[in-house]
Design a protein around this motif. Structure first.
Motif, PDB file in Angstrom:
ATOM      1  N   ALA A  36       0.826  -1.205   0.000  1.00 52.69           N
ATOM      2  CA  ALA A  36       0.000   0.000   0.000  1.00 52.69           C
ATOM      3  C   ALA A  36       0.863   1.259   0.000  1.00 52.69           C
ATOM      4  O   ALA A  36       0.605   2.212  -0.751  1.00 52.69           O
ATOM      5  N   ILE A  37       1.904   1.274   0.821  1.00 49.98           N
ATOM      6  CA  ILE A  37       2.782   2.442   0.885  1.00 49.98           C
ATOM      7  C   ILE A  37       3.515   2.634  -0.441  1.00 49.98           C
ATOM      8  O   ILE A  37       3.699   3.764  -0.917  1.00 49.98           O
ATOM      9  N   MET A  38       3.932   1.524  -1.071  1.00 52.66           N
ATOM     10  CA  MET A  38       4.601   1.635  -2.365  1.00 52.66           C
ATOM     11  C   MET A  38       3.658   2.208  -3.425  1.00 52.66           C
ATOM     12  O   MET A  38       4.065   3.062  -4.233  1.00 52.66           O
ATOM     13  N   CYS A  39       2.408   1.782  -3.411  1.00 52.26           N
ATOM     14  CA  CYS A  39       1.426   2.312  -4.367  1.00 52.26           C
ATOM     15  C   CYS A  39       1.208   3.805  -4.149  1.00 52.26           C
ATOM     16  O   CYS A  39       1.119   4.588  -5.109  1.00 52.26           O
ATOM     17  N   VAL A  40       1.126   4.234  -2.894  1.00 49.65           N
ATOM     18  CA  VAL A  40       0.959   5.650  -2.585  1.00 49.65           C
ATOM     19  C   VAL A  40       2.179   6.447  -3.054  1.00 49.65           C
ATOM     20  O   VAL A  40       2.055   7.533  -3.629  1.00 49.65           O
ATOM     21  N   ALA A  41       3.394   5.878  -2.827  1.00 47.41           N
ATOM     22  CA  ALA A  41       4.611   6.578  -3.253  1.00 47.41           C
ATOM     23  C   ALA A  41       4.655   6.736  -4.769  1.00 47.41           C
ATOM     24  O   ALA A  41       5.021   7.802  -5.290  1.00 47.41           O
ATOM     25  N   ASP A  46       4.012  10.261  -9.560  1.00 50.92           N
ATOM     26  CA  ASP A  46       3.350  10.634 -10.809  1.00 50.92           C
ATOM     27  C   ASP A  46       2.710  12.014 -10.710  1.00 50.92           C
ATOM     28  O   ASP A  46       2.825  12.844 -11.626  1.00 50.92           O
ATOM     29  N   ARG A  47       2.040  12.284  -9.597  1.00 47.48           N
ATOM     30  CA  ARG A  47       1.355  13.575  -9.437  1.00 47.48           C
ATOM     31  C   ARG A  47       2.346  14.728  -9.355  1.00 47.48           C
ATOM     32  O   ARG A  47       2.085  15.820  -9.874  1.00 47.48           O
ATOM     33  N   ILE A  48       3.483  14.516  -8.689  1.00 49.42           N
ATOM     34  CA  ILE A  48       4.487  15.587  -8.586  1.00 49.42           C
ATOM     35  C   ILE A  48       5.011  15.965  -9.969  1.00 49.42           C
ATOM     36  O   ILE A  48       5.191  17.149 -10.286  1.00 49.42           O
ATOM     37  N   VAL A  49       5.261  14.949 -10.812  1.00 48.81           N
ATOM     38  CA  VAL A  49       5.742  15.226 -12.165  1.00 48.81           C
ATOM     39  C   VAL A  49       4.696  16.007 -12.961  1.00 48.81           C
ATOM     40  O   VAL A  49       5.007  16.981 -13.660  1.00 48.81           O
ATOM     41  N   LEU A  59      12.771  14.022 -14.757  1.00 41.23           N
ATOM     42  CA  LEU A  59      12.115  13.012 -13.921  1.00 41.23           C
ATOM     43  C   LEU A  59      10.943  12.440 -14.702  1.00 41.23           C
ATOM     44  O   LEU A  59       9.925  13.111 -14.888  1.00 41.23           O
ATOM     45  N   PRO A  60      11.060  11.202 -15.169  1.00 38.36           N
ATOM     46  CA  PRO A  60       9.969  10.609 -15.953  1.00 38.36           C
ATOM     47  C   PRO A  60       8.824  10.169 -15.053  1.00 38.36           C
ATOM     48  O   PRO A  60       8.998   9.945 -13.851  1.00 38.36           O
ATOM     49  N   ARG A  61       7.656  10.035 -15.643  1.00 41.61           N
ATOM     50  CA  ARG A  61       6.506   9.487 -14.920  1.00 41.61           C
ATOM     51  C   ARG A  61       6.671   7.965 -14.778  1.00 41.61           C
ATOM     52  O   ARG A  61       7.382   7.324 -15.564  1.00 41.61           O
ATOM     53  N   PRO A  62       6.032   7.377 -13.771  1.00 41.54           N
ATOM     54  CA  PRO A  62       6.134   5.919 -13.616  1.00 41.54           C
ATOM     55  C   PRO A  62       5.713   5.149 -14.854  1.00 41.54           C
ATOM     56  O   PRO A  62       6.315   4.116 -15.181  1.00 41.54           O
TER      57      PRO A  62
END
Length: 284
Positions: A36-41, A46-49, A59-62
């Motif tokens: 869950a924490i990895m998914c949030v990270a 993605d949102r920061i980019v 910095l590429p998106r996931p």
């Protein structure tokens, strides 16, 4: 009637039920929470980019990293196999050399006092400082990387195995001597089994260090080409601003380290689960 009442299961009290419930939640949380924490990270990444409109070469998106992992899978996974080969061979040499030298140390204090300081020197000297000498004296590129991986992984196995061989109960050693056991019989039947938990603990440390040694050596060597490892792909991607591929290579290195650690942990548990206290507690 009385026998039926005697065989009926005893109901659990409230405290026992609470402990079972907590243990069940811990077993579930051990897997659910990290995922869950990895998914949030990843979502925040993605949102920061997107929110900051960061260029993909910074910095590429996931999703871009995933796409690079798919598009460049042939190149990346061939490099992964190269890194794994160097890591595995380095770890194997560290096991053979570390255990063999630890056995010699256990058999002779004079040997231990003579050679252990050299092992410490290899451990405390950074591999980036040793590599220029290796680069001068060793011509083969694979041998250079293998030697670096071995140097980094060697000391934990040597140190832990030596500690285990020297930590045998003195009463048991005296019992072996009273029964006329030779030095090698004592080593095989008493000291090596007693040192097994220490050796396996050092092996788990050495597995990750062998991977680090292989990657760092390739960074320092600056090797390139079709048969190069993941470190070379990172260097190459950085020069070409292929940041998505760079992140994909980093992810493969991280996943490789996790797999190595989990595999060695499983091997350790399987070898110790029937007799050693540390593994018996995990079985409960």
């Amino acid at each position: 009637m009385a026998s039926f009442e005697e065989s009926a299961p005893v109901p659990l009290d409230a405290e026992e039920m609470r402990r079972l419930r907590v243990a069940r939640l811990e077993r579930i949380g051990k897997w659910v929470l990290p995922i869950a924490i990895m998914c949030v990270a990843i979502f925040l990444w993605d949102r920061i980019v997107v929110w900051n409109e960061i260029p993909h070469y910074i910095l590429p998106r996931p999703i871009d990293v995933l796409q690079a992992l798919i598009d460049d899978r042939a190149l990346l996974f061939s490099s992964l196999l190269t890194t794994l080969r160097i890591t595995g061979l380095g770890l194997l040499l560290a096991v053979v050399g570390g255990v063999g030298l630890a056995v010699l140390f256990a058999q002779s204090k004079w040997v231990e006092m003579s050679f252990f300081p050299f092992a410490i020197v290899l451990q405390v000297t950074p591999i980036v400082a040793i590599f220029p000498l290796i680069n001068i004296y060793v011509d083969n590129q694979t041998a250079k990387l293998l030697l670096c991986a071995w140097i980094v992984a060697f000391f934990p196995i040597l140190s832990n195995t030596t500690l285990g061989l020297n930590s045998v109960d003195r009463n048991l050693r005296d019992l072996f001597k009273l029964n006329g056991a030779t030095r090698w019989q004592e080593l095989w039947h008493l000291r090596l089994p007693a040192a097994m938990p220490y050796f396996l603990g050092g092996l788990k440390i050495a597995g990750g260090l062998a991977l680090i040694g292989a990657v760092v050596a390739e960074f320092v060597a600056g090797s390139a080409g079709q048969s190069s490892g993941l470190a070379s792909r990172i260097i190459e991607s950085g020069y070409r601003l292929r940041t998505a591929r760079l992140f994909a290579a980093l992810i493969l290195i991280s996943l490789t380290g996790i797999v190595i650690f989990m595999t060695l942990t499983w091997i350790s548990h399987m070898m110790l689960r029937r007799w050693h206290e540390s593994a018996l507690k995990q079985e409960q």
